[in-house]
Design an enzyme around this catalytic site. Sequence first.
Site, PDB file in Angstrom:
ATOM      1  N   ASP A  53       0.843  -1.198   0.000  1.00 39.91           N
ATOM      2  CA  ASP A  53       0.000   0.000   0.000  1.00 39.91           C
ATOM      3  C   ASP A  53       0.875   1.244   0.000  1.00 39.91           C
ATOM      4  O   ASP A  53       1.423   1.635   1.034  1.00 39.91           O
ATOM      5  CB  ASP A  53      -0.918  -0.025   1.226  1.00 39.91           C
ATOM      6  CG  ASP A  53      -1.786   1.224   1.336  1.00 39.91           C
ATOM      7  OD1 ASP A  53      -1.795   2.024   0.374  1.00 39.91           O
ATOM      8  OD2 ASP A  53      -2.454   1.392   2.371  1.00 39.91           O
ATOM      9  N   GLU A 132      31.522   8.916   4.084  1.00 35.81           N
ATOM     10  CA  GLU A 132      32.135   8.863   5.411  1.00 35.81           C
ATOM     11  C   GLU A 132      31.095   9.232   6.471  1.00 35.81           C
ATOM     12  O   GLU A 132      31.120  10.326   7.046  1.00 35.81           O
ATOM     13  CB  GLU A 132      33.325   9.822   5.472  1.00 35.81           C
ATOM     14  CG  GLU A 132      34.411   9.544   4.440  1.00 35.81           C
ATOM     15  CD  GLU A 132      35.506  10.613   4.436  1.00 35.81           C
ATOM     16  OE1 GLU A 132      35.525  11.456   5.370  1.00 35.81           O
ATOM     17  OE2 GLU A 132      36.322  10.608   3.509  1.00 35.81           O
ATOM     18  N   GLU A 134      29.231   9.620   9.927  1.00 37.56           N
ATOM     19  CA  GLU A 134      29.561   9.667  11.352  1.00 37.56           C
ATOM     20  C   GLU A 134      28.295   9.466  12.173  1.00 37.56           C
ATOM     21  O   GLU A 134      27.189   9.753  11.714  1.00 37.56           O
ATOM     22  CB  GLU A 134      30.217  11.013  11.689  1.00 37.56           C
ATOM     23  CG  GLU A 134      31.525  11.246  10.960  1.00 37.56           C
ATOM     24  CD  GLU A 134      32.027  12.677  11.042  1.00 37.56           C
ATOM     25  OE1 GLU A 134      33.214  12.897  10.759  1.00 37.56           O
ATOM     26  OE2 GLU A 134      31.221  13.577  11.364  1.00 37.56           O
ATOM     27  N   GLU A 189      35.704   9.618  16.594  1.00 34.45           N
ATOM     28  CA  GLU A 189      35.732  10.944  15.984  1.00 34.45           C
ATOM     29  C   GLU A 189      36.041  12.012  17.036  1.00 34.45           C
ATOM     30  O   GLU A 189      36.337  11.718  18.185  1.00 34.45           O
ATOM     31  CB  GLU A 189      34.410  11.228  15.254  1.00 34.45           C
ATOM     32  CG  GLU A 189      34.498  11.070  13.732  1.00 34.45           C
ATOM     33  CD  GLU A 189      35.459  12.056  13.079  1.00 34.45           C
ATOM     34  OE1 GLU A 189      35.721  13.121  13.679  1.00 34.45           O
ATOM     35  OE2 GLU A 189      35.957  11.767  11.987  1.00 34.45           O
ATOM     36  N   GLU A 196      33.275   7.004  13.502  1.00 33.85           N
ATOM     37  CA  GLU A 196      33.232   6.952  12.044  1.00 33.85           C
ATOM     38  C   GLU A 196      33.763   5.600  11.586  1.00 33.85           C
ATOM     39  O   GLU A 196      34.768   5.104  12.110  1.00 33.85           O
ATOM     40  CB  GLU A 196      34.069   8.073  11.425  1.00 33.85           C
ATOM     41  CG  GLU A 196      34.072   8.073   9.897  1.00 33.85           C
ATOM     42  CD  GLU A 196      34.878   9.222   9.307  1.00 33.85           C
ATOM     43  OE1 GLU A 196      35.601   8.988   8.329  1.00 33.85           O
ATOM     44  OE2 GLU A 196      34.792  10.343   9.836  1.00 33.85           O
ATOM     45  N   HIS A 245      30.739  13.120   4.661  1.00 26.51           N
ATOM     46  CA  HIS A 245      31.491  13.630   3.528  1.00 26.51           C
ATOM     47  C   HIS A 245      31.325  12.699   2.335  1.00 26.51           C
ATOM     48  O   HIS A 245      31.388  11.481   2.465  1.00 26.51           O
ATOM     49  CB  HIS A 245      32.978  13.760   3.875  1.00 26.51           C
ATOM     50  CG  HIS A 245      33.256  14.708   4.997  1.00 26.51           C
ATOM     51  ND1 HIS A 245      34.469  14.779   5.623  1.00 26.51           N
ATOM     52  CD2 HIS A 245      32.465  15.624   5.607  1.00 26.51           C
ATOM     53  CE1 HIS A 245      34.430  15.703   6.572  1.00 26.51           C
ATOM     54  NE2 HIS A 245      33.211  16.221   6.586  1.00 26.51           N
ATOM     55  N   ARG A 316      40.716  22.428   4.889  1.00 35.32           N
ATOM     56  CA  ARG A 316      39.453  21.740   5.116  1.00 35.32           C
ATOM     57  C   ARG A 316      38.311  22.679   5.496  1.00 35.32           C
ATOM     58  O   ARG A 316      37.258  22.218   5.900  1.00 35.32           O
ATOM     59  CB  ARG A 316      39.621  20.686   6.225  1.00 35.32           C
ATOM     60  CG  ARG A 316      40.571  19.552   5.832  1.00 35.32           C
ATOM     61  CD  ARG A 316      40.907  18.671   7.017  1.00 35.32           C
ATOM     62  NE  ARG A 316      41.852  17.621   6.633  1.00 35.32           N
ATOM     63  CZ  ARG A 316      41.517  16.384   6.308  1.00 35.32           C
ATOM     64  NH1 ARG A 316      40.250  16.025   6.317  1.00 35.32           N
ATOM     65  NH2 ARG A 316      42.435  15.489   5.988  1.00 35.32           N
ATOM     66  N   GLU A 333      35.706  15.977  -2.832  1.00 38.81           N
ATOM     67  CA  GLU A 333      35.056  15.697  -1.559  1.00 38.81           C
ATOM     68  C   GLU A 333      34.109  16.853  -1.200  1.00 38.81           C
ATOM     69  O   GLU A 333      34.564  17.975  -0.956  1.00 38.81           O
ATOM     70  CB  GLU A 333      36.097  15.515  -0.454  1.00 38.81           C
ATOM     71  CG  GLU A 333      35.470  15.191   0.899  1.00 38.81           C
ATOM     72  CD  GLU A 333      36.493  15.152   2.026  1.00 38.81           C
ATOM     73  OE1 GLU A 333      36.300  14.361   2.951  1.00 38.81           O
ATOM     74  OE2 GLU A 333      37.482  15.931   1.973  1.00 38.81           O
ATOM     75  N   ARG A 335      31.857  18.312   1.553  1.00 40.47           N
ATOM     76  CA  ARG A 335      31.931  18.110   3.000  1.00 40.47           C
ATOM     77  C   ARG A 335      30.673  18.529   3.760  1.00 40.47           C
ATOM     78  O   ARG A 335      30.577  18.339   4.963  1.00 40.47           O
ATOM     79  CB  ARG A 335      33.134  18.872   3.553  1.00 40.47           C
ATOM     80  CG  ARG A 335      34.456  18.408   2.977  1.00 40.47           C
ATOM     81  CD  ARG A 335      35.617  19.316   3.355  1.00 40.47           C
ATOM     82  NE  ARG A 335      35.769  19.468   4.806  1.00 40.47           N
ATOM     83  CZ  ARG A 335      36.353  18.587   5.603  1.00 40.47           C
ATOM     84  NH1 ARG A 335      36.833  17.465   5.094  1.00 40.47           N
ATOM     85  NH2 ARG A 335      36.464  18.808   6.886  1.00 40.47           N
TER      86      ARG A 335
END
Length: 444
Positions: A53, A132, A134, A189, A196, A245, A316, A333, A335
Amino acid sequence: MAKYTREDIVKMTEEENVRYIRLQFTDLLGTIKNVEIPTSQLEKALDNKMMFDGSSIEGFVRIEESDMYLYPDLDTWVVFPWTSEKGKVARLICDVYNPDGTPFEGDPRNNLKRVLKEMEELGFTDFNLGAEPEFFLFKVDENGEPTLELNDKGGYFDLAPTDLGENCRRDIVLELEEMGFDIEASHHEVAPGQHEIDFKYAGALKAADDIQTFKLVVKTIARKHGLHATFMPKPLYGVNGSGMHANLSLFANGENSFFDPTGDLELSETARQFIAGVIKHAPNFTAVTNPTINSYKRLVPGYEAPVYVAWSARNRSPLIRIPASRGMSTRVEVRSVDPSANPYLAMSVLLAAGLDGIKNKLSAPAPIDRNIYVMNKAERIEAGIVDLPATLEHALENLKSDEVMTGALGRHLFEHFVEAKEIEWDMFRTQVHPWERDQYMTLY
């Protein structure tokens, strides 16, 4: 990915003493749903005749058009290792189809397949994702309900006895490996109680399937340890939130289209155009990659989460980082993505954004190699750096303004997603929160 035939599935069911099979699919909000059947119904399921359904599933259909069919993807067959030897449980991930045999456009997995076909029309054969995700581990109370009490005081890469989640994390890894995951790393982490586990990249469809399976395994094994695992982006104030990430790369016939040994930073023109597309659409796809009220408590300066739309190969702080590996490992990447995102929808909008950059030959801005967190607003404006949306409301308005992003979702998913999220925002907006009482009850 293993390649299974119908006969393989039947044979493995008998050899593994499987008694029940979960036919899994994912709803609009990224929640795993399933129809569990006894093995006596396996042939019917393999004939794509299992019906459910659709009107009872978030973002699917109205009650007058509720019949939906599940088409199992045989290559997703896996037996859950933690189930009883007396009668094991297996699962097959399914696509959702209409009664007339056409793919249901409100199925997030079908939608990602549609966007991947658009990629193939541009000459690419694979869109790879290395995720990645977490998560936090909290203790549960005597009723099995999650508390806000963490089970460790560990930090980044800490070991036991500080990292008391190590045994739970190890058991999660063992279960994942038994299910065929190729685990690359597992560690504590930055925040207490935060963990992670990284697994090998795969094609976007399989990778999204793996994320859903990963979440299920993490929550199941954590419960066996008397813990509650949450992928909520920011469960605690004052510490880092949980991200997911997304390491992305495009391949054409086995060659990484992002790598050019003669290019600046050894990046190809395709990679730079892809980056330009992601930067152009980032404020507008954020509602999909960060889809909860709570997501925006993570996207604030000071906790390593990106809030500024820029790219770099050296630091970063921007939204996009280019990891140092080159050759087949060259990747982009992103982030900002968090683990509350529906992975099928998140990959749909990220791929569509990058492809828009390639199709229109967009130019990436200059990389920002200094720490954006220490730049003031005037410096950011001068460098052409814009902010990600600060609230879900802002993110939804941006999404609605972007034809490429709404097209990446398709009409059905876009309309139902916005409707559900506007309701969520309005419920939050009109609620009276404890912080308000703490601030104002005695002051006024």
